[in-house]
Design an enzyme around this catalytic site. Structure first.
Site, PDB file in Angstrom:
ATOM      1  N   TYR A 108       1.747 -10.330  -5.269  1.00 13.08           N
ATOM      2  CA  TYR A 108       2.122  -8.874  -4.881  1.00 13.08           C
ATOM      3  C   TYR A 108       0.965  -8.514  -4.140  1.00 13.08           C
ATOM      4  O   TYR A 108      -0.044  -8.475  -4.569  1.00 13.08           O
ATOM      5  CB  TYR A 108       2.382  -8.039  -6.120  1.00 13.08           C
ATOM      6  N   GLU A 198       4.391  -2.833   1.443  1.00 10.64           N
ATOM      7  CA  GLU A 198       4.500  -3.492   0.211  1.00 10.64           C
ATOM      8  C   GLU A 198       4.920  -4.793   0.737  1.00 10.64           C
ATOM      9  O   GLU A 198       5.998  -5.004   1.420  1.00 10.64           O
ATOM     10  CB  GLU A 198       5.300  -2.859  -0.692  1.00 10.64           C
TER      11      GLU A 198
END
Ligand code: GDP
Ligand code: MN
Length: 390
Positions: A108, A198
């Protein structure tokens, strides 16, 4: 403003962040064609403005063009429900067909504005536990979230990438690739006036490369005038129809969860009004600022927006009449309210130029307005009315 995954990937590509090859389509035939062109196994991905598509059945692997056709046929037009869409889900109008990736590990990585710090810093967040939502990672593996704050004054420095890289236990062979991505992310963020970028998952492939498999971007609406190319990416079918109508009417409207609808002129006064509704024991249904010099036409539009939200059980109008005099506001309200069939009680509080004339007009109209003088008094009344069973 949010954009779709396939659009966000175009931006990543401009900044040399590696993404899988692929194209977007709105037909199963298109999916067949793209998969044939790519000539590999593919992944067919629903394009909606919400995450969690994988779990909701909006992402499918396909071994060949025929399977890609079938997957696209199943996904296009479906009402995709994920934890981010709400129970009503979102209709899928487009699918992205991409070369499938052999995943070794999912990471992530994101960059956002840290509003909890008083310094208006940017912050990178990274985790070894990629693939799941950051909220889920924070719940399950809080120790696995690594942060690196960046001051917008000094900007990115290689130290940031090193800090994240160590925290992720990244293999040395990936350091350079990773640092390039981290740096490019910052550049894209600043140049495009983003508020969130993101990459989840950022994967390590079996072949030993980093690849942005999924990405989400949000932009600062106030910066959009500088980026016509991003403005063009707007997909209004993904947005709340009332909010879209408000933008077109030049009204600042944000839908909230409560049931007291408010119409106010000026953002500060609107915030105060929401605070007082809460203080009076109620919950505002929206933030709505018709602007400092709002015209009667705009008040009428704002009024239509408010009354088309079925959750609204009472309306509180709080207008300070300056250039726009209270008597004109009152006439505007009366006119609008008589055109739209008012189904909920309404409290009006006016203050400022020609306030007496304005109040008199409201009281003498044959519509049932509650006229209040003080702001807290108005909030109390509106909250009380919102709790009545009709
Ligand atoms: P999201 O569910 O909306 O966040 O959509 P993602 O694009 O992140 O996909 C969800 C999950 O599907 C990923 O975390 C991967 O595990 C899996 N996935 C997506 N693309 C591929 C692919 O090309 N190959 C493989 N094997 N899995 C994939
Ligand atoms: Mn994802």
């Amino acid at each position: 403003m949010k954009i779709h995954e396939f659009q966000a990937k175009q931006i990543l590509r401009q900044y040399n962040i590696p993404v899988p090859m692929g194209e977007v389509t709105d037909t199963p035939d298109g999916a067949f064609e793209i998969a044939s062109k790519l000539g590999t196994k593919v992944v067919v991905k629903a394009q909606i403005h919400a995450g969690g598509r994988g779990k909701g059945g909006g992402i499918r692997l396909a071994d060949n063009p025929q399977e890609a056709y079938e997957a696209a046929k199943a996904i296009l037009g479906m009402r995709l429900v994920t934890h981010q869409t709400g129970p009503e889900g979102k209709i899928v109008n487009k699918v992205l067909i991409e070369q499938a990736t052999n995943i070794k590990q999912e990471l992530y990585l994101s960059l956002l504005i840290d509003r909890s710090s008083s310094k208006e810093c940017l912050v990178y967040m990274a985790s070894e536990a990629g693939g799941m939502d950051i909220e889920e990672i924070a719940n399950k593996y809080p120790e696995k979230i690594i942060k690196a704050t960046v001051s917008p004054v000094t900007g990115y420095s290689p130290f940031h990438a090193r800090k994240l890289s160590y925290g992720l236990n990244l293999d040395k062979s990936l350091s350079t690739q990773f640092a390039n991505i981290v740096k490019a992310l910052y550049q894209a963020f600043i140049e495009k006036d983003a508020s969130l970028i993101e990459i989840n998952p950022l994967v390590i492939t079996e072949e030993g490369n980093l690849l942005a498999l999924d990405t989400k971007m949000t932009f600062d609406d106030d910066g959009l005038y500088r980026h016509p190319e991003i403005k063009e990416m707007r997909d209004v079918s993904e947005e709340d129809p009332l909010e879209v109508e408000a933008v077109n009417a030049g009204v600042n409207y944000i839908k909230l969860d409560g049931n007291v609808g408010c119409m106010v002129n000026g953002a500060g006064l609107a915030m105060t009004t929401m605070d007082l509704i809460k203080l009076a024991g109620g919950e505002p249904a929206n933030f709505l600022d018709v602007g400092g010099g709002a015209s009667v036409e705009r008040i009428e539009k704002a009024f239509r927006i408010l009354t088309s939200d079925p959750k609204v059980k009472a309306i509180l109008v709080n207008i300070f009449g300056g250039i726009l005099r209270c008597d004109r506001v009152a006439n505007g309200i009366i006119e609008a309210a008589s055109k739209i069939e008012l189904k909920v009680p309404m409290v009006v509080r006016l203050q400022g130029t020609n306030v007496e004339e304005g109040r008199a007009l409201l009281k003498n109209s044959n519509l049932k307005f509650e006229v209040a003088e003080g702001l807290y008094e108005a909030a109390l009344k509106a909250v009380e009315l919102s709790k009545l069973k009709v």
